[in-house]
Design an enzyme around this catalytic site. Structure first.
Site, PDB file in Angstrom:
ATOM      1  CG  ASP A 177      -1.775  -1.235   1.340  1.00  0.00           C
ATOM      2  OD1 ASP A 177      -2.298  -1.689   0.312  1.00  0.00           O
ATOM      3  OD2 ASP A 177      -1.906  -1.751   2.459  1.00  0.00           O
ATOM      4  CD  GLU A 233      -8.945  -2.727  -1.385  1.00  0.00           C
ATOM      5  OE1 GLU A 233      -9.412  -2.819  -0.235  1.00  0.00           O
ATOM      6  OE2 GLU A 233      -8.349  -3.657  -1.951  1.00  0.00           O
TER       7      GLU A 233
END
Length: 547
Positions: free
Chosen positions: A74, A229
């Site tokens: 991420d 997301e």
């Protein structure tokens, strides 16, 4: 890798046990393996850095992914003048949220941790700068229940960073910060939803509302789930660009992907990119699986790049690693990725003068004599309580860890992330009182392997539990322990004379299945040191080298 290469990689390790009787379990002297670097598992594709660790920069104007190896998922990246800063999900590791620095997008080195107060598991963050101040927006669930978004800030990237501020944005993860055309600050979150912030960025100033209905892939594609997301936004010219992950970050390797949309207002309407998905793994034969969660960043020369994560084919145990792919803008105002499946070296970013940017530091040594504090930079406790740092004390040299719990599962072990396919690590353990300590490969409380030393016995940990049939009675006060991991096959040795002679532990362990798709948690398999019971362990002279 060819079968011959694999045979060569294992040759020296297997030789140490070839002559042992079938009944051998523990205690026979042997010489631990040190595979020849020319035939070890790290392929010649990568350059060699500190301690032989693999390095993306090939030194000839090209690089090979990953740019940050090991468990760095991420990625959120910030261009700050001529500098780049990046940080990652740190999950249960504390101190956490380690910030890394680069000048060329390829060579990265850690600056330090931004978060020391435990907030539970830390997922995908957003690092940004506004009016000269740095902010990190953090999804966390300190009580293990409802997620919220927290914020920390600093006037210098090195810190000190503030204590977390709860923005009270319930049930949200994956924040992405953007300054709207109205001059107001917004956070986009999973869903894809948005909420306005106050001017100081430390509170909300409005309601959470739907922002964008993401592009849908064909129903017959093999994905984990829809899972929109990781929204990351940028403004270029008259357009806002929204880059989103869909398809699920784990599960089938073909699931995770990168999509984009654009609008002339943060309030929409948003139009889908006609070339969606921009990045996606399409075959298990590709070197990088489950590619997604991207951020666009401008390079030193004004060109553009995409930073995202992916699993390495055959090495999910290393977690999701950070990848860099070139991007080009097209005449219709959209962009496209140009790196393909990332199986080949790519040209490095260049500077404004067309020459290569002078590379800064790359990586860090993992060997540690415990004369200085490397918590957060290298070492972290797994899922600690707020006062767990009190268990650690530097002796200069040496690091003393107080015992906690009854087994590695509840001990909050000290962990060290690695990014190499094969490596060797050893450390001296000095036991005090009734402490038990040992060396592990640790994923979480449900998944770990290792060797432990109680005052009167040697223990074997596999499948996250002790194997009683392997227990051997032996008094231990000081022992040097070695872990060798060759392509997910783990061998332990130990020495009672400071490493002059070694004893082979009689159980080899295969750990390729210890990863998220089996045990959940989005974590990686890390080197761990545990200490339990009434007493403490002193760590001395930790040594690491890639094979």
């Amino acid at each position: 890798m060819t079968n011959q290469s694999r045979r060569n990689a294992f040759k020296t390790i297997l030789a140490s046990t070839a002559a042992l009787p079938a009944a051998h379990v523990l205690g026979q002297p042997s010489t631990p393996s040190r595979p020849d670097p020319a035939t070890a598992t790290a392929t010649a594709t990568w350059a060699r850095g500190i301690e032989g660790q693999r390095k993306a920069d090939l030194g000839d104007g090209r690089y090979v992914n990953p740019i940050v190896s090991g468990d760095h998922p991420d990625p959120t990246i910030l261009k700050d003048g001529d500098d780049y800063y990046m940080t990652f999900s740190s999950f249960f590791s504390y101190p956490g949220i380690v910030i890394w620095h680069s000048t060329d997008l390829v060579n990265w080195a850690p600056v330090g941790p931004a978060l020391r107060k435990p907030l539970g598991t830390i997922w995908a963050l957003d690092l940004c700068k506004h009016d000269g101040r740095y902010f990190i927006y953090i999804p966390a669930a300190p009580d293990g229940n409802t997620w919220s978004i927290y914020a920390i800030w600093a006037d210098r990237i090195e810190g000190p960073w503030s204590d977390p501020v709860d923005l009270k944005i319930a049930g949200c993860i994956d924040p992405g910060h953007i300054l709207g055309e109205d001059g107001r600050r917004y956070l986009f979150v999973n869903g894809i939803r948005k909420i306005r912030l106050t001017d100081d960025g430390l509170a909300t100033d409005g309601k959470l509302e739907e922002a964008y209905k993401p592009w849908r892939y064909p129903e017959d594609w093999v994905v984990e789930n829809f899972a929109p997301e990781g929204p990351k936004l940028l403004r270029r010219g008259d357009w806002f660009y929204l880059v989103t992950a869909v398809g699920g970050t784990a599960g089938p390797v073909t699931g995770h992907m990168v999509i984009a949309a654009r609008s002339k207002s943060v309030h929409g309407p948003w139009e889908h990119c006609p070339r969606n998905p921009l990045v996606r793994t399409t075959s298990t034969s590709e070197p990088w699986w489950s590619r997604g969660h991207a951020t666009l960043v401008e390079g030193p020369a004004g060109d553009w790049w995409m930073v995202y994560h992916g699993y390495e084919n055959g090495y999910r145990t290393l977690g999701r690693q950070t990848l860099l792919e070139p991007v080009e803008w097209t005449d219709d105002g959209w962009f496209r990725a140009r790196g393909g499946d990332l199986s080949q070296p790519l040209p490095k970013p260049r500077g404004k003068d067309g020459l290569h940017v002078k590379a800064g530091r790359n990586g860090q040594p993992l060997s540690d004599d415990f004369t200085r504090d490397r918590f957060g930079i290298q070492w972290s406790f797994h899922d600690p309580k707020p006062d767990d740092m009190d268990r650690a004390r530097y002796l200069n040299p040496g690091l003393r860890i107080q015992g906690k719990g009854t087994s590695p599962a509840d001990s909050s072990p000290l962990t060290c992330g690695v990014g190499d396919r094969s490596y060797q690590a050893d450390v001296t353990l000095e036991l005090d009182g009734q402490a038990e300590a040992g060396l592990l490969l640790f994923y979480n409380h449900k998944a770990f392997v290792g060797v432990g030393f109680a005052p009167d016995a040697i223990k074997t940990w596999e499948y996250a539990e002790e194997q009683p049939w392997m227990r051997v009675k032996r008094v231990t006060r000081s022992v040097r322990v070695r872990l060798t991991n060759v392509e997910n096959v783990v061998t332990f040795h130990y020495s009672y004379d400071g490493g002059k002679t070694w004893l082979l532990h009689g159980l080899r362990m295969e750990v390729s299945g210890i990863h998220h798709n089996v045990f959940g948690g989005f974590l990686s398999l890390k080197i761990g040191i545990y200490c339990v019971g009434d007493g403490a362990v002193t760590l001395r002279d930790f040594r690491y080298r890639a094979l």
